[in-house]
Each structure stands twice: as structure tokens, then as C-alpha cells.
Design a protein around this motif. Structure first.
Motif, short mmCIF file in Angstrom:
data_model
loop_
_atom_site.label_atom_id
_atom_site.label_comp_id
_atom_site.label_asym_id
_atom_site.label_seq_id
_atom_site.Cartn_x
_atom_site.Cartn_y
_atom_site.Cartn_z
N ALA A 76 -29.47 7.32 24.83
CA ALA A 76 -30.65 7.32 23.96
C ALA A 76 -31.15 8.75 23.84
N VAL A 77 -31.64 9.10 22.65
CA VAL A 77 -32.20 10.44 22.42
C VAL A 77 -33.62 10.26 21.92
N LEU A 78 -34.56 10.78 22.68
CA LEU A 78 -35.97 10.70 22.32
C LEU A 78 -36.39 12.02 21.69
N HIS A 79 -37.02 11.93 20.51
CA HIS A 79 -37.46 13.10 19.76
C HIS A 79 -38.99 13.14 19.74
N PRO A 80 -39.60 13.77 20.77
CA PRO A 80 -41.06 13.96 20.70
C PRO A 80 -41.38 15.04 19.66
N GLN A 121 -39.52 9.74 17.37
CA GLN A 121 -38.35 8.93 17.02
C GLN A 121 -37.47 8.71 18.24
N LEU A 122 -36.81 7.56 18.25
CA LEU A 122 -35.90 7.19 19.32
C LEU A 122 -34.57 6.78 18.70
N CYS A 123 -33.50 7.41 19.17
CA CYS A 123 -32.16 7.11 18.66
C CYS A 123 -31.36 6.42 19.76
N LEU A 124 -30.71 5.33 19.40
CA LEU A 124 -29.95 4.54 20.37
C LEU A 124 -28.51 4.40 19.92
N ARG A 125 -27.59 4.61 20.84
CA ARG A 125 -26.19 4.24 20.67
C ARG A 125 -25.67 3.79 22.03
N PRO A 126 -24.58 3.06 22.07
CA PRO A 126 -24.10 2.55 23.36
C PRO A 126 -23.94 3.67 24.40
N VAL A 138 -41.29 -5.24 23.74
CA VAL A 138 -42.21 -4.47 24.58
C VAL A 138 -43.28 -3.77 23.76
N LEU A 139 -42.89 -3.13 22.64
CA LEU A 139 -43.83 -2.32 21.87
C LEU A 139 -44.58 -3.11 20.81
N GLY A 140 -43.92 -4.08 20.23
CA GLY A 140 -44.57 -4.85 19.18
C GLY A 140 -44.50 -4.15 17.84
N SER A 141 -44.76 -4.89 16.79
CA SER A 141 -44.64 -4.37 15.43
C SER A 141 -45.69 -3.33 15.10
N ALA A 142 -46.84 -3.35 15.81
CA ALA A 142 -47.89 -2.37 15.53
C ALA A 142 -47.45 -0.96 15.88
N THR A 143 -46.64 -0.83 16.89
CA THR A 143 -46.17 0.48 17.34
C THR A 143 -44.82 0.82 16.77
N LEU A 144 -43.96 -0.14 16.65
CA LEU A 144 -42.58 0.11 16.25
C LEU A 144 -42.40 -0.06 14.75
N GLN A 145 -41.87 0.97 14.11
CA GLN A 145 -41.56 0.87 12.69
C GLN A 145 -40.20 0.20 12.51
N ALA A 146 -39.85 -0.08 11.27
CA ALA A 146 -38.58 -0.75 10.98
C ALA A 146 -37.41 0.04 11.54
N CYS A 147 -36.47 -0.68 12.11
CA CYS A 147 -35.29 -0.05 12.72
C CYS A 147 -34.31 0.37 11.62
N GLU A 148 -33.80 1.61 11.72
CA GLU A 148 -32.81 2.13 10.79
C GLU A 148 -31.50 2.38 11.53
N ARG A 149 -30.43 2.49 10.77
CA ARG A 149 -29.14 2.80 11.40
C ARG A 149 -29.15 4.25 11.88
N LEU A 207 -37.48 3.90 15.08
CA LEU A 207 -36.29 3.59 15.86
C LEU A 207 -35.05 3.70 14.98
N HIS A 208 -34.05 4.42 15.50
CA HIS A 208 -32.73 4.53 14.87
C HIS A 208 -31.72 3.97 15.87
N ALA A 209 -30.93 2.99 15.48
CA ALA A 209 -30.04 2.34 16.45
C ALA A 209 -28.67 2.11 15.85
N ASP A 210 -27.67 2.23 16.71
CA ASP A 210 -26.31 1.88 16.34
C ASP A 210 -26.19 0.37 16.26
N PRO A 211 -25.32 -0.16 15.38
CA PRO A 211 -25.18 -1.62 15.29
C PRO A 211 -24.80 -2.28 16.61
N GLY A 212 -24.23 -1.53 17.54
CA GLY A 212 -23.86 -2.11 18.82
C GLY A 212 -24.99 -2.19 19.83
#
Length: 402
Positions: free
Chosen positions: A165-169, A157-162, A223-234, A207-212
Motif C-alpha cells: 500500500a502507498v499512502l500519499h499524505p 490518497q491511498l493506493c492498494l495492490r497485492p 472501517v471508514l464509512g462513506s463519509a470519509t471514503l470517496q469512490a474507489c478507482e483503479r 482510494l485507488h485499488a488493484d482489482p485483486g
């Protein structure tokens, strides 16, 4: 009426590495059932009140480590844990606050997951919060924000905020990274390759991302495409139900008061001892003075009984004075109310207060002396009356109009 702590909402505040120099912080207010009530970004004086404060320390302010420790009780020794971290820490372990997350027993020893945070940083944050009138109930690190999937499965999982980023292997602990895509993607690619090597299924990234962070999300999708990237969540950084509380040891809730009490224990004990000693000395002085007063009173009573046997003691000084005058008269000595002593007082007073005045007439009877003065002013005569009354009565001689 204030609601009990069990029914109060919870205020989650995200403290980044620039706080309190930049006093604004993101916050989220949730109900007791974790329902989101409000969110915002403001300085501490504008945070919602009457809520339980939970602080989430930005991920860049802590680090996650996994170390191998020997089996047995030695694995719980803080000194041994600090020694195991010496090779991976820039500062001395003694300057770090170490939080144990979990242990994984292995054949060769016990593996421990640890979160390391600088003690000075924790002191700075807690001091600034308390100065602003806020006392946190819990303090977590963003590295442990709950980002598991709805069914509880662990995923890459990858978490994004302005700004972060926090990567969770899966194989290692989470790591804080810059939100710059060019710097971030090599770490994501490496995690995907590691996952692809270890599993037969094609690895995917949640992917978890802040609205900003819409621009960053768009680039990652490209870059990753839909095959690799799951739906983005807040990105819900405030979800820390399974996180380890950093407020333990010297930073535990109430530790500041306990530390202050310990530091004041010796001075307070010395002060109490000094007060007890002073009270003992004062009590001894009171007893000594009381004993002296009792002895003096007994001596007075003995002398009074010897001088006036059978006479009740009402005003001892006046009674003894009258007895002394009576004895003087019986012995033929002059008393204070006799003519000669009164004339002596009159002469002394005239010499001091009216040296130019002369006596023109005298009359004595029944212990009272009447004197007429000539050559004395009215002021001098008033001073003489004041000094000689009531035993001596003074008048202005007839024909003396001064």
C-alpha cells in the motif's frame, strides 16, 4: 518497417522487491495517447516486444525525504545533500542514489524533496534487464505514480495492490506500507487526524485499488464509512507523467557504455602507443634492410661492370661463372668441363655411391665424359647418373648383367 520511437507503444513494467529472484512482473502496454492496449504478468522473455520500456520500481525499494538546505549555490552541492540525509538513512549516503524531485524556498533555507534508492539495487535491476535483452528508456519509483484527481487537486490518497500500500499524505511525501489492514489503518487514521486539525473541512480519503484487492477495499470501507471514503478507482501505477527519472548520473541512459569507455581509455591508449612504437621499429627495420639490399645491389653491379665491361646484366651469376671459366682456360688452368675435374667428380661419386664398381672404358670429347662401369648394380648406376648428369654419361659395361 519498425515504427519510430515517437510512434511505438510503451511497455510499463512494475519491478517489485523480489525481482529478479521471482522473474515474473506485472506489465501494461499503452498506446502513444496513453490508451491501455494490454496488460499481464510474465517473465522478461514473454514481455511484449517492439515497445519503449519504462520501468516502475516498487515503492518499498525507495524512500521519500524532505531536507532543509542553506540558500544559494550550496543547496545544489551533492555532498551537502548527502550530509543532510545522514541522520535519516540506515546506510551511508555514498551507497545511495539520490534523486532531486523539487525545491521549496523558505525564509530559513531551501527545502528539497528527495527520493533515495540503494545503488546496489539499481545495479541489480539494470543488469538483470540488460541480460534479458531489455534496455529501459526511463526508470521511475512507484512513490511518484500519478494519482492526482481529474481536476488536478491534491488529496489524501491511498493506493492498494497485492502485497503493498502507498499512502500519499499532503504535508509529507508518500510512504510504502504493508497491505495488511490492521497495520495500515493506524497510518491512515493519523493522516486523517492531521488533515482534520489543519483544515476546517472534514477530510476525505481517495482510494485507488488493484482489482485483486477487493477484500482489503471492503474492510477499509467498513472501517471508514462513506463519509470519509470517496469512490474507489483503479490503481494505475503506470501513470508516471510527472515523476522524476531515476536514470541520471552513473545510471543515465548510455552511462554504462561511457563508463566502460572511460575504464578502457588508459589500456587502449597504452595499447595504441605500443602499436605505434612497434610500427615505428618495423618501419625502421624495413628501411635498414632496404638500404642494405640497395648497397649489395650496387656492389654486385660494380663488380659485374668491372668483370664484364659493356655487357648487359641479365643473369649475373651465370654470366660471371662463364667469364671465370674463360679466364681459367686462357691462364692454362683446368675448368669445370675439363677432363681432370670431371674425373675428380667421378671418383668422389663412385666412392660414395658404388664403391665396388670399376671403370671399364672412358671417352672424353667436347667437354663431355662417357664412362662404362662394371660391377655396379642397376640401383647404384641410377644413383651415379643422377649425381653426375649432365656432364658425365654412364653406361653398363657389356657382359655385366647385374
Amino acid at each position: 518497417m519498425r515504427p519510430s520511437s515517437a510512434h511505438r507503444p510503451t511497455l510499463h513494467v512494475l519491478i517489485d522487491e523480489h525481482w529478479p529472484a521471482n522473474a515474473e512482473a506485472d506489465w501494461v502496454l499503452t498506446e502513444t495517447d496513453s490508451t491501455l492496449r494490454a496488460h499481464g504478468c510474465s517473465t522478461p522473455d514473454r514481455w511484449p516486444g517492439d515497445a519503449t520500456l519504462v520501468v516502475v520500481l516498487g515503492a518499498s525499494q525507495s524512500s521519500w525525504h524532505r531536507v532543509t538546505l542553506p540558500k544559494g549555490k550550496a543547496a545544489t552541492d551533492p555532498r551537502l545533500i548527502a550530509y543532510a540525509l545522514e541522520d535519516v538513512l540506515l546506510d551511508a549516503p555514498q551507497a545511495q542514489h539520490i534523486t532531486l524531485i523539487q525545491r521549496h524556498d523558505a525564509e530559513t533555507g531551501s527545502q528539497a524533496d528527495l527520493i533515495v534508492t540503494a545503488r546496489d539495487r539499481l545495479r541489480t535491476v539494470l543488469t538483470a534487464l540488460r541480460t534479458a535483452g531489455h534496455e529501459p528508456r526511463h526508470l521511475y519509483t512507484e512513490l511518484q505514480s500519478d494519482v492526482t484527481t481529474a481536476d488536478g487537486r491534491q488529496e489524501l490518497q491511498l493506493c492498494l495492490r497485492p502485497g503493498l500500500a502507498v499512502l500519499h499524505p499532503i504535508e509529507a511525501g508518500p510512504v510504502a506500507l504493508p497491505d495488511d489492514i490492521d497495520q495500515l489503518m493506524p497510518f491512515v487514521d493519523d493522516a486523517l487526524r492531521t488533515r482534520r486539525r489543519d483544515e476546517m473541512d472534514f477530510p476525505r480519503l481517495r482510494l485507488h485499488a488493484d482489482p485483486g484487492c477487493e477484500a482489503e477495499v471492503t474492510r477499509i470501507e467498513a472501517v471508514l464509512g462513506s463519509a470519509t471514503l470517496q469512490a474507489c478507482e483503479r490503481y494505475a501505477w503506470w501513470r508516471t507523467d510527472a515523476a522524476a527519472d531515476l536514470l541520471h548520473g552513473e545510471f543515465s541512459v548510455g552511462a554504462a557504455g561511457a563508463s566502460l569507455a572511460r575504464s578502457l581509455r588508459l589500456p587502449l591508449a597504452l595499447a595504441a602507443s605500443a602499436l605505434l612504437a612497434l610500427a615505428g621499429i618495423m618501419f625502421a627495420d624495413i628501411l635498414r634492410m632496404r638500404s642494405a639490399i640497395d648497397a649489395l645491389d650496387a656492389d654486385i653491379a660494380s663488380r659485374f661492370a668491372a668483370a664484364l665491361p659493356g655487357t648487359p646484366r641479365v643473369m649475373p651469376e651465370a654470366q660471371l661463372h662463364r667469364r671465370l671459366e674463360d679466364l681459367r682456360r686462357r691462364a692454362g688452368a683446368a675448368g669445370d668441363a675439363d677432363l681432370l675435374p670431371l674425373l675428380g667428380r667421378l671418383a668422389e661419386a663412385r666412392d660414395d655411391l658404388a664403391p665396388t664398381a670399376s671403370v671399364t672404358a672412358l671417352d672424353f670429347g667436347a667437354g663431355r665424359l662417357s664412362v662404362a662401369f662394371a660391377g655396379a648394380t642397376a640401383e647404384e648406376l641410377d644413383r651415379l647418373r643422377t649425381a653426375l648428369a649432365p656432364a658425365i654419361e654412364l653406361t653398363q659395361a657389356q657382359g655385366d648383367d647385374r
